[in-house]
Design an enzyme around this catalytic site. Structure first.
Site, short mmCIF file in Angstrom:
data_model
loop_
_atom_site.label_atom_id
_atom_site.label_comp_id
_atom_site.label_asym_id
_atom_site.label_seq_id
_atom_site.Cartn_x
_atom_site.Cartn_y
_atom_site.Cartn_z
CB SER A 1 20.09 38.59 29.26
OG SER A 1 19.40 37.84 30.24
CG HIS B 1 24.32 38.09 31.11
ND1 HIS B 1 25.38 38.60 31.82
CD2 HIS B 1 23.23 38.22 31.92
CE1 HIS B 1 24.96 39.04 33.00
NE2 HIS B 1 23.65 38.81 33.09
CG ASP C 1 20.53 37.00 34.03
OD1 ASP C 1 21.38 37.63 34.68
OD2 ASP C 1 20.07 37.40 32.94
CG MET D 1 17.41 34.99 38.78
SD MET D 1 15.90 35.80 38.17
CE MET D 1 16.56 36.66 36.75
CG HIS E 1 24.15 38.23 36.95
ND1 HIS E 1 23.16 39.13 36.58
CD2 HIS E 1 24.48 38.55 38.23
CE1 HIS E 1 22.92 39.95 37.60
NE2 HIS E 1 23.70 39.62 38.61
CG MET F 1 21.04 37.95 40.22
SD MET F 1 19.75 38.57 39.11
CE MET F 1 20.08 37.58 37.65
CG MET G 1 22.48 44.57 38.92
SD MET G 1 22.26 43.48 37.48
CE MET G 1 20.47 43.53 37.26
CG ASP H 1 21.77 42.61 33.28
OD1 ASP H 1 20.84 42.83 32.49
OD2 ASP H 1 21.88 41.55 33.92
#
Length: 217
Positions: free
Chosen positions: A7, A32, A34, A36, A65, A67, A136, A174
């Protein structure tokens, strides 16, 4: 072979190019990323411009990913930034099936993630349509949290659904994964591991090698 997807939320943002290059050379198969939005989760991370800049450094598989609320709005934007898989949250999509097909139509693989309090049963109708389930093992939105042991049962449940409906399914986990607990996660049925601080704290190359030794030993 099990996959390590470090990540980049834990990367040194003052030295992204340096550390992404080290990660690439160390042999991490996936990156990975992330994203957000400050709404679906309380934190804000980075978006397409940062992903696009990292894409120039490496040809590794980009596992993005999201979010974010209603990710269907941004499918083409992330495709353009270099994403090869978009993972969306079951809880963040008004029409999950439409979101899945939009991602597929854009030529990307598609994952669906569930938060710790969401039961695995909600995924049953979607398993055959998707490439990956992300379990998660912490509350999404922040790095550095401790692994929630309840995730082990959920991984086993996803594995059972995979055996019945989609044997090619990637099962990603994750949150709070370290060298001490990764074997337990793999043994439960996971085949894609996300690790942040456990990879980036200290010697990145050595950490990647140690993960592979434990994951595929």
């Amino acid at each position: 072979m099990n996959i390590l997807s470090p990540s980049l939320l834990s990367i040194d943002f003052n030295n992204i190019e340096r550390d992404a290059t080290i990660l690439d050379k160390a042999g991490a198969q996936w990156f990975h990323l992330d994203v957000m939005d400050g709404t679906f989760v309380p934190n804000i991370s980075f978006g397409p411009p940062v992903i696009k800049s990292i894409r120039k450094i490496t040809d590794r598989f980009f596992d993005v990913h999201l979010m974010i609320v209603e990710p269907i709005r941004y499918v083409d934007v992330f495709k353009d930034a270099g994403a090869q898989m978009l993972t969306v949250h079951y809880e963040a999509c008004e029409d999950l099936e439409a979101t899945i097909y939009a991602i597929k139509k854009a030529g990307m693989k598609v994952g669906v993630s569930i938060k710790p309090n969401t039961p695995v049963t909600v995924l049953k109708d979607y398993i055959s349509m998707i490439d990956m389930v992300l379990v998660m093992s912490v509350e999404p939105g922040f790095g550095g949290q401790k692994f929630m042991p309840d995730a082990i049962d959920k991984i086993k449940q996803v594995k059972a659904l995979s055996e019945e409906y989609n044997k090619e399914l990637y099962i990603q986990v994750d949150g709070g994964i370290t060298l001490d607990n990764v074997k337990t996660v793999i043994d439960a049925g996971a085949n894609v591991i996300v690790a942040g601080s456990a990879v980036f704290n200290g010697d990145i190359t050595s950490n990647v090698n140690k993960f592979y030794e434990v994951m595929n030993g």
